[in-house]
Design a protein around this motif. Structure first.
Motif, short mmCIF file in Angstrom:
data_model
loop_
_atom_site.label_atom_id
_atom_site.label_comp_id
_atom_site.label_asym_id
_atom_site.label_seq_id
_atom_site.Cartn_x
_atom_site.Cartn_y
_atom_site.Cartn_z
N LEU A 1 0.83 -1.20 0.00
CA LEU A 1 0.00 0.00 0.00
C LEU A 1 0.86 1.25 0.00
CD1 LEU A 1 -2.70 -1.00 2.65
CD2 LEU A 1 -2.83 -1.24 0.16
N PRO A 2 0.32 2.40 -0.45
CA PRO A 2 1.07 3.67 -0.34
C PRO A 2 1.42 3.95 1.12
CG PRO A 2 -0.86 3.94 -1.75
CD PRO A 2 -0.98 2.58 -1.13
N PRO A 3 2.54 4.64 1.37
CA PRO A 3 3.00 4.86 2.75
C PRO A 3 1.95 5.50 3.65
CG PRO A 3 4.69 5.52 1.19
CD PRO A 3 3.48 5.20 0.39
N GLY A 4 1.18 6.45 3.12
CA GLY A 4 0.21 7.14 3.95
C GLY A 4 -0.98 6.29 4.36
N GLY B 1 -21.80 0.42 0.23
CA GLY B 1 -20.78 -0.60 0.46
C GLY B 1 -20.22 -1.19 -0.82
N ARG B 2 -20.99 -1.12 -1.92
CA ARG B 2 -20.49 -1.70 -3.18
C ARG B 2 -19.28 -0.95 -3.72
NH1 ARG B 2 -26.17 -1.49 -6.23
NH2 ARG B 2 -26.02 0.56 -5.20
N GLU B 3 -19.17 0.34 -3.38
CA GLU B 3 -18.02 1.11 -3.83
C GLU B 3 -16.74 0.70 -3.11
OE1 GLU B 3 -19.30 5.07 -3.01
OE2 GLU B 3 -20.13 5.37 -5.02
N HIS B 4 -16.89 -0.02 -2.00
CA HIS B 4 -15.73 -0.42 -1.21
C HIS B 4 -15.59 -1.93 -1.16
CE1 HIS B 4 -17.14 3.56 0.37
NE2 HIS B 4 -15.92 3.85 -0.03
N SER B 5 -16.05 -2.55 -2.23
CA SER B 5 -15.90 -3.99 -2.41
C SER B 5 -15.04 -4.23 -3.65
CB SER B 5 -17.27 -4.65 -2.57
OG SER B 5 -17.15 -6.03 -2.83
N VAL B 6 -14.03 -5.07 -3.53
CA VAL B 6 -13.10 -5.35 -4.63
C VAL B 6 -13.32 -6.79 -5.06
CG1 VAL B 6 -10.69 -5.35 -5.36
CG2 VAL B 6 -11.47 -3.72 -3.61
N THR C 1 -4.21 -2.77 -7.10
CA THR C 1 -4.70 -1.46 -7.56
C THR C 1 -6.17 -1.24 -7.20
OG1 THR C 1 -5.12 -2.46 -9.72
CG2 THR C 1 -3.02 -1.32 -9.43
N GLY C 2 -6.99 -2.28 -7.34
CA GLY C 2 -8.40 -2.11 -7.00
C GLY C 2 -8.60 -1.82 -5.53
N LEU C 3 -7.85 -2.49 -4.68
CA LEU C 3 -7.96 -2.27 -3.25
C LEU C 3 -7.46 -0.88 -2.88
CD1 LEU C 3 -8.59 -3.31 -0.42
CD2 LEU C 3 -6.30 -4.34 -0.36
N VAL C 4 -6.38 -0.43 -3.49
CA VAL C 4 -5.85 0.91 -3.21
C VAL C 4 -6.88 1.97 -3.59
CG1 VAL C 4 -4.08 2.60 -3.84
CG2 VAL C 4 -3.43 0.23 -3.40
N ALA C 5 -7.55 1.79 -4.76
CA ALA C 5 -8.57 2.76 -5.18
C ALA C 5 -9.73 2.80 -4.19
CB ALA C 5 -9.07 2.39 -6.58
N VAL D 1 -11.17 6.76 2.60
CA VAL D 1 -10.59 7.74 3.53
C VAL D 1 -10.97 9.17 3.15
CG1 VAL D 1 -8.67 6.24 4.15
CG2 VAL D 1 -8.40 7.85 2.26
N ALA D 2 -11.45 9.38 1.92
CA ALA D 2 -11.88 10.72 1.50
C ALA D 2 -13.32 11.02 1.90
CB ALA D 2 -11.72 10.89 0.00
N LEU D 3 -14.04 10.02 2.43
CA LEU D 3 -15.43 10.23 2.83
C LEU D 3 -15.50 11.20 4.02
CD1 LEU D 3 -16.91 6.60 2.75
CD2 LEU D 3 -17.41 8.45 1.15
N PRO D 4 -16.59 11.99 4.11
CA PRO D 4 -16.77 12.87 5.27
C PRO D 4 -17.22 12.09 6.49
CG PRO D 4 -18.64 13.08 3.79
CD PRO D 4 -17.65 12.16 3.09
N ARG D 5 -16.29 11.31 7.07
CA ARG D 5 -16.62 10.48 8.22
C ARG D 5 -16.43 11.25 9.53
NH1 ARG D 5 -12.48 6.47 8.37
NH2 ARG D 5 -11.25 7.92 7.12
N PRO D 6 -17.20 10.91 10.57
CA PRO D 6 -16.99 11.58 11.86
C PRO D 6 -15.65 11.18 12.48
CG PRO D 6 -18.58 9.79 12.09
CD PRO D 6 -18.31 9.93 10.63
#
Length: 396
Positions: free
Chosen positions: A186-189, A237-242, A253-257, A263-268
């Motif tokens: 995965l990317p370092p971040g 949830g389908r957007e976060h299923s690979v 690549t699919g998992l990274v996407a 992580v870009a979602l406006p989560r609390p």
């Protein structure tokens, strides 16, 4: 699991946050040595260990660096002894950048903790999950063979929102490369914000039974991200299923996407993260000369505003007090009151009215705006004659 948003603030895109557990007795020594090595190598600009209160068991470390060579990052790690345990410390790490976080930047975890080293040594045992025994960030954590235990573990993981939990199903028994954790690819971040749960080929039905309560399922030979708790209103949830994850050492690549989208979602903010972020912003000690100068200017401006407000308040009270003295003087100079029977219908002396209004202004000065006074006018005389002609004389 709750599916409604809460009053908690959302995670800023400038924030990198994680927490874990170090099981050994000398976690602070490991952090000091690691920060010292990174300062010598130039990976960080500086670090500090702010003094803790005498009665506090916490240890705090601060570090600052320039991600990508230009973007300033400030980070704070806090170590807290585990309650009732002779050894081991839980850690919380928050890092904030001057602009939205780029997952190509170095993981803040590897600037406070050593990235290499034997997993069970004091140098490498920092990556344990803080509350769920047996889970580690840098491992492919095999799901329990017992179905009920698998369900319990995934439910507990879904409640933990500091990291992203990924369930990966092995379509077939992998080779040596496939048994390695995906975190290394995965990317370092993202690397130390992802917890990988690995399901064996024969666990396909059991793991989807365990995931049913969470509203997601893992494809055969694929992966799924556990939904956040609480989930955003538009969460899908389908957007976060690979559908397919190849366990051959290639970049997933699919998992990274899917992870980047998640992580870009406006989560609390996770529980405790808001307090940690506030502590970073308000109690930061590792300032540069320019930052300290700017801070002193802000303090001077704040004190000037407070002094101006106090001066205005003093002038208002002084003006009201002068008016009160004038009203009292006018009342003293007023003639003596008439006997009771002679002043039954008399009006209130003007000096007394002025004194009453002045004290009313004094009372309302600190409480807010004064309501408009009622118009002054003579009261209606009782027993005034009507217009019904009752008093007319009768003809003789």
């Amino acid at each position: 699991m709750s599916n409604s948003a809460t009053d908690r603030a959302t995670i800023p895109q400038t924030l990198w946050a994680a927490r874990g557990r170090h099981p050994g007795p000398a976690a602070e020594d490991v952090v000091r040595r690691t920060l010292g090595r990174h300062k010598e190598s130039g990976d960080i600009d500086d670090f500090a260990e702010p003094p803790a209160p005498d009665d506090s068991p916490e240890r705090t470390f601060e570090a600052r660096w320039r991600a990508g060579g230009t973007v300033t990052v400030r980070a704070r790690l806090t170590l807290v002894p585990r309650a009732g345990r002779p050894e081991g410390q839980e850690w919380t790490l928050v890092a904030e950048a001057e602009r939205p976080w780029d997952d190509a930047w170095p993981s803040p975890a590897t600037l406070f903790w050593p990235e290499a080293g034997p997993a069970e040594s004091a140098e490498g045992a920092w990556d344990h999950h803080p509350t769920i025994a047996g889970l580690r960030f840098r491992q492919a954590n095999a799901l329990p063979e017992d179905d009920k235990e698998t369900r319990r573990r995934l439910k507990d993981a879904a409640r933990e929102s500091w990291c992203v939990h990924v369930v990966v199903h092995e379509a077939m028994t992998p080779g040596e490369q496939g048994r390695l954790p995906l975190a290394r690819l995965l990317p370092p971040g993202l690397r130390h914000r992802v917890m990988e749960h690995r399901a064996a080929p024969q666990q396909f039905r059991a793991v989807n039974w365990a995931l049913k309560d969470l509203g997601v399922e893992v494809p055969r030979g694929g992966a799924v991200l556990l939904p956040p708790d609480p989930a955003p209103e538009d969460y899908d949830g389908r957007e976060h299923s690979v559908r397919t994850v190849f366990l051959d050492g290639a970049e997933p690549t699919g998992l990274v996407a899917a992870l980047r989208h998640f992580v870009a979602l406006p989560r609390p903010l996770p529980r405790g993260a808001e307090e940690a972020l506030t502590d970073l912003r308000e109690n930061w000690t590792l300032t540069t000369l320019q930052e300290e100068l700017e801070r002193q200017r802000e303090l001077v401006a704040m004190y000037a505003d407070a002094l101006e407000a106090m001066t205005k308040s003093r002038d208002l009270y002084r003006e009201a007090a002068e008016q009160a003295h004038q009203a009292l003087a006018a009342l003293r100079d007023a003639p003596a009151p008439l006997p009771q029977q002679q002043r039954s219908g008399a009006r209130t002396p003007a000096a007394l009215q002025q004194l009453t209004r002045t004290f009313e202004r004094l009372r309302l000065t600190a409480k807010g705006p004064r309501p408009a006074p009622a118009p002054d006018g003579p009261p209606t005389a009782p027993g005034a004659p009507g217009t019904d002609g009752a008093g007319a004389m009768e003809p003789g």
